[in-house]
Design an enzyme around this catalytic site. Structure first.
Site, short mmCIF file in Angstrom:
data_model
loop_
_atom_site.label_atom_id
_atom_site.label_comp_id
_atom_site.label_asym_id
_atom_site.label_seq_id
_atom_site.Cartn_x
_atom_site.Cartn_y
_atom_site.Cartn_z
CG HIS A 85 43.36 67.38 35.31
ND1 HIS A 85 43.25 67.42 36.67
CD2 HIS A 85 42.11 67.18 34.84
CE1 HIS A 85 41.99 67.25 37.01
NE2 HIS A 85 41.27 67.10 35.91
CD GLN A 98 38.66 64.69 37.42
OE1 GLN A 98 39.40 64.09 38.16
NE2 GLN A 98 37.50 65.15 37.82
CG HIS A 107 38.85 71.05 34.66
ND1 HIS A 107 37.56 70.60 34.50
CD2 HIS A 107 39.56 70.00 35.11
CE1 HIS A 107 37.50 69.33 34.84
NE2 HIS A 107 38.69 68.95 35.21
CE1 TYR A 121 40.76 62.69 40.42
CE2 TYR A 121 42.39 64.24 39.60
CZ TYR A 121 41.15 63.98 40.14
OH TYR A 121 40.28 65.00 40.38
#
Length: 87
Positions: free
Chosen positions: A6, A72, A4, A68
């Protein structure tokens, strides 16, 4: 992350968040299919990105969000290990 992405974006209020995300996901999916997968013809009916996305609005601490995103992968590994320990 291998599965994924971000992204921290700033979208001016005159643009719809849904339209901005839709545009980014649509255009990037077409480009990835064309350049990496050498797909020809229509891409109708194919999927690439997950359907959802997460959005936060003004007022959140940008530094905290950036931290964050950077951390991650470590957080996910720690969470996966914790779940494994309980099984």
């Amino acid at each position: 992350m291998p599965d994924h992405i971000h992204m921290l974006l700033s979208v001016p209020p005159k643009y719809s968040i849904a339209m901005a995300i839709g545009y980014l996901k649509g255009k990037s999916a077409v480009r990835i299919h064309r350049e990496l997968f050498k797909t020809k013809g229509t891409l109708f009916g194919r999927t690439f990105w997950a359907r959802g996305y997460c959005v936060s609005t003004v007022g959140l601490d940008e530094h905290q969000i950036r931290q964050y995103v950077r951390e991650q992968e470590k957080l996910q590994k720690d969470q996966d290990q914790t779940e494994f320990d309980f099984e």
